[in-house]
Scaffold this active site. Structure first.
Site, PDB file in Angstrom:
ATOM      1  N   TYR A   1      59.992  50.044   0.541  1.00  0.00           N
ATOM      2  CA  TYR A   1      61.305  49.428   0.405  1.00  0.00           C
ATOM      3  C   TYR A   1      61.260  47.907   0.594  1.00  0.00           C
ATOM      4  O   TYR A   1      61.929  47.174  -0.123  1.00  0.00           O
ATOM      5  CB  TYR A   1      62.283  50.047   1.405  1.00  0.00           C
ATOM      6  CG  TYR A   1      62.587  51.491   1.074  1.00  0.00           C
ATOM      7  CD1 TYR A   1      63.568  51.812   0.150  1.00  0.00           C
ATOM      8  CD2 TYR A   1      61.858  52.529   1.653  1.00  0.00           C
ATOM      9  CE1 TYR A   1      63.833  53.135  -0.186  1.00  0.00           C
ATOM     10  CE2 TYR A   1      62.111  53.843   1.319  1.00  0.00           C
ATOM     11  CZ  TYR A   1      63.099  54.143   0.402  1.00  0.00           C
ATOM     12  OH  TYR A   1      63.347  55.446   0.058  1.00  0.00           O
TER      13      TYR A   1
ATOM     14  N   HIS B   1      60.661  67.081   5.605  1.00  0.00           N
ATOM     15  CA  HIS B   1      61.337  65.781   5.548  1.00  0.00           C
ATOM     16  C   HIS B   1      62.263  65.691   6.757  1.00  0.00           C
ATOM     17  O   HIS B   1      63.483  65.613   6.628  1.00  0.00           O
ATOM     18  CB  HIS B   1      62.104  65.631   4.237  1.00  0.00           C
ATOM     19  CG  HIS B   1      62.450  64.210   3.895  1.00  0.00           C
ATOM     20  ND1 HIS B   1      62.202  63.662   2.652  1.00  0.00           N
ATOM     21  CD2 HIS B   1      63.006  63.214   4.627  1.00  0.00           C
ATOM     22  CE1 HIS B   1      62.611  62.403   2.627  1.00  0.00           C
ATOM     23  NE2 HIS B   1      63.109  62.116   3.832  1.00  0.00           N
TER      24      HIS B   1
ATOM     25  N   ARG C   1      61.617  65.479  -7.056  1.00  0.00           N
ATOM     26  CA  ARG C   1      61.021  65.713  -5.746  1.00  0.00           C
ATOM     27  C   ARG C   1      62.125  66.103  -4.771  1.00  0.00           C
ATOM     28  O   ARG C   1      63.087  65.359  -4.582  1.00  0.00           O
ATOM     29  CB  ARG C   1      60.313  64.442  -5.252  1.00  0.00           C
ATOM     30  CG  ARG C   1      59.744  64.590  -3.849  1.00  0.00           C
ATOM     31  CD  ARG C   1      59.108  63.289  -3.348  1.00  0.00           C
ATOM     32  NE  ARG C   1      58.772  63.452  -1.930  1.00  0.00           N
ATOM     33  CZ  ARG C   1      59.059  62.577  -0.984  1.00  0.00           C
ATOM     34  NH1 ARG C   1      59.693  61.450  -1.257  1.00  0.00           N
ATOM     35  NH2 ARG C   1      58.731  62.825   0.276  1.00  0.00           N
TER      36      ARG C   1
ATOM     37  N   ASN D   1      55.859  55.488  -0.042  1.00  0.00           N
ATOM     38  CA  ASN D   1      57.270  55.085   0.003  1.00  0.00           C
ATOM     39  C   ASN D   1      57.320  53.610   0.375  1.00  0.00           C
ATOM     40  O   ASN D   1      56.734  53.204   1.384  1.00  0.00           O
ATOM     41  CB  ASN D   1      58.049  55.896   1.036  1.00  0.00           C
ATOM     42  CG  ASN D   1      58.173  57.359   0.656  1.00  0.00           C
ATOM     43  OD1 ASN D   1      57.766  57.771  -0.430  1.00  0.00           O
ATOM     44  ND2 ASN D   1      58.738  58.151   1.541  1.00  0.00           N
TER      45      ASN D   1
ATOM     46  N   GLU E   1      58.929  57.300  -3.168  1.00  0.00           N
ATOM     47  CA  GLU E   1      60.265  56.751  -2.903  1.00  0.00           C
ATOM     48  C   GLU E   1      60.237  55.250  -3.135  1.00  0.00           C
ATOM     49  O   GLU E   1      59.312  54.562  -2.688  1.00  0.00           O
ATOM     50  CB  GLU E   1      60.731  56.985  -1.459  1.00  0.00           C
ATOM     51  CG  GLU E   1      61.121  58.395  -1.110  1.00  0.00           C
ATOM     52  CD  GLU E   1      61.643  58.508   0.318  1.00  0.00           C
ATOM     53  OE1 GLU E   1      62.153  57.486   0.844  1.00  0.00           O
ATOM     54  OE2 GLU E   1      61.533  59.590   0.907  1.00  0.00           O
TER      55      GLU E   1
ATOM     56  N   GLU F   1      56.749  60.722   5.425  1.00  0.00           N
ATOM     57  CA  GLU F   1      56.857  59.659   6.419  1.00  0.00           C
ATOM     58  C   GLU F   1      56.687  60.161   7.856  1.00  0.00           C
ATOM     59  O   GLU F   1      57.600  60.058   8.692  1.00  0.00           O
ATOM     60  CB  GLU F   1      58.193  58.924   6.270  1.00  0.00           C
ATOM     61  CG  GLU F   1      58.348  58.244   4.916  1.00  0.00           C
ATOM     62  CD  GLU F   1      59.606  57.391   4.813  1.00  0.00           C
ATOM     63  OE1 GLU F   1      60.416  57.372   5.775  1.00  0.00           O
ATOM     64  OE2 GLU F   1      59.790  56.730   3.787  1.00  0.00           O
TER      65      GLU F   1
END
Length: 488
Positions: free
Chosen positions: A312, A135, A91, A310, A388, A180
């Protein structure tokens, strides 16, 4: 989405190896400004990140993406590296200002040729390209004209999407319009910790709507351009929100963050409407008159083929009290005197106990399984793709030149285990993209944070696969997650 599931799932480590579904997509991800370099070559003009990184005090030690990982000149070597790791997908994002320098008008063919060559190289090595159109690197000329708070930026994005779709559509099946958009809108125009560095909550809300509209315009252009087999989606950094307690005040804090952190995008993109509680929460700031007749239909007209996620770390919140005023800015998104949470500025954020990454983020894989299951419940029938997931650590080459990162292996193992737990409970997860393929320019943190599975020596541009890269390669080749004692 809702914020009703407030407690993390119980994590129980598997004692034997486990298999991922057949056809599961294994990849790694990058972004143009973070790795390409060649900032002023072949017609590329400045983006908002070129400008922001040159603004004193905005980026660690004044570092820029001018050279970054020099991927623009080394992409063939990097593709061979991806192939050597046995990954089935890559990606990457397209630099808007490399393809369409002013954000309007005809394309620069030299810019498109770079991405044509990259896609061809990937396909030659049996690697599926997954293209992200945006992005965070808006052409500076569009920002000078008002940026994302201005409606015209969404219209320009539709034109840009058509250009890239026509150039690459015959060879690329996975398309992501936006990465995002929450960060683009609320960190770029709310807290100012991301480019372009503005601090206006109303501008941030306007930007959020026009990013939604930009997705709609881009999806329409891509559908006009791409073969029927192509899949078009958006990637969101959905916040897995947990109230600190079950008190009514903390539950309402979680609801408010969920509204402006998640449903401001999932509402229009997936359900065709902004949530009413978001509109009520923010009515003291705006009447939302920038949402015009037909906008929501345009945003929602072409359903997502999958949702990019995504993840985290989880987001733990409470109602702010006099004893924890500092927590109101401790949301993990960078220090600022301005909040990226319009109408929720008084919500306090908390770090969970336990290990943390070099970013200071909690390591809690239960948040990923919880998030995947929430999406499965809230958006039935919508496939999910983890676009991600990864961690930054203090990676240092040893005396023999190798880079050992057992913390990252443990992080990846626990999060891949969380994916399998979600799949076992009914989540339709189609693939996983590690963030990131290589160390890179980590936005306002410059080169001080390393997320890569591949170490970059920025003085020599040497690439050194870390021990986590070799571990991840084995998982990708076999589709099998080893038991923790074998994986660590």
């Amino acid at each position: 989405m809702t914020a009703s599931d407030t407690r993390p799932a119980t994590a129980t480590a598997a004692t034997t190896s486990r298999q991922f579904p057949s056809g599961f997509l294994w990849g790694a991800a990058t972004a143009a400004y973070q790795i390409e370099g060649a900032a002023a070559e072949d017609g590329r003009t400045p983006s908002i990140w070129d400008t922001f990184s040159r603004t004193p005090g905005k980026v660690f030690e004044g570092q820029t993406g001018d050279v970054a990982a020099d991927h623009y000149h080394r992409f063939r070597d990097d593709v061979r590296l991806i192939a050597d790791l046995g990954l089935s997908a890559y990606r990457f994002s397209v630099s808007w200002s490399r393809v369409q320098p002013t954000g309007r008008g005809p394309a620069v063919q030299r810019g498109l040729d770079f991405y044509r060559a990259l896609v061809d190289e990937l396909l030659e090595h049996g690697i599926q390209p997954a293209v992200t159109l945006y992005h965070w690197d808006l052409p500076q000329e569009l920002e000078d004209a008002g940026g994302w708070p201005q409606r015209d930026t969404a219209e320009r994005f539709g034109d840009y999407a058509r250009i890239v779709g026509e150039a690459l559509g015959d060879r690329v099946e996975h398309w992501i319009t936006l990465n995002e958009p929450w960060c683009s809108a609320f960190l770029g125009y709310g807290s100012g910790v991301h480019a372009p560095g503005r601090t206006d909550p109303v501008a941030a809300l306007r930007a959020a709507h026009h990013l939604n509209l930009a997705h709609g315009r881009a999806a329409a252009a891509l559908r006009d351009t791409l073969p029927a087999r192509a899949q078009v989606a958006a990637t969101l950094n959905l916040h897995q929100i947990r109230p600190l307690t079950d008190s009514p005040a903390d539950l309402d804090a979680a609801r408010r963050i969920d509204a402006v952190g998640n449903r401001v995008f999932t509402g229009p993109l997936i359900k065709g409407a902004y949530p009413q509680d978001l509109l009520r929460d923010t009515e003291r700031l705006t009447d939302w008159s920038f949402v015009r007749a037909g906008d929501l239909a345009a945003i929602h007209r072409h359903p997502l083929d999958f949702l990019g996620i995504n993840y985290y770390a989880p987001t733990v919140v409470s109602a702010a009290t006099a004893s924890d005023p500092d927590n109101a800015r401790n949301d993990g998104h960078g220090a600022s005197d301005h909040s990226p949470w319009p109408a929720a500025e008084d919500v306090a954020f908390h770090q969970a106990d336990g290990p943390r990454t070099a970013m200071g983020w909690s390591v809690d894989a239960t948040g990923l399984s919880d998030l995947l299951l929430r999406c499965t419940r809230d958006f039935p029938g919508l496939p999910l793709l983890i676009t991600e997931n990864g961690a930054a650590y203090e990676d240092i080459p040893g005396p023999d030149g190798s880079v050992h990162d057992p913390e990252r292996i443990a992080y990846l193992h626990s999060h891949l285990d969380a994916v399998l737990k979600a799949v076992d409970n009914g989540a339709d997860v189609r693939g996983y993209f590690l963030w990131s393929l290589m160390d890179n320019f980590e936005w306002a943190y410059g080169y001080s944070k390393r997320f890569g599975a591949v170490y970059i020596d920025y003085d020599t541009q040497a690439r050194i696969p870390k021990s986590s890269a070799h571990w991840y390669a084995r998982v990708a080749r076999t589709g099998e997650l080893p038991a923790p004692e074998a994986g660590a």
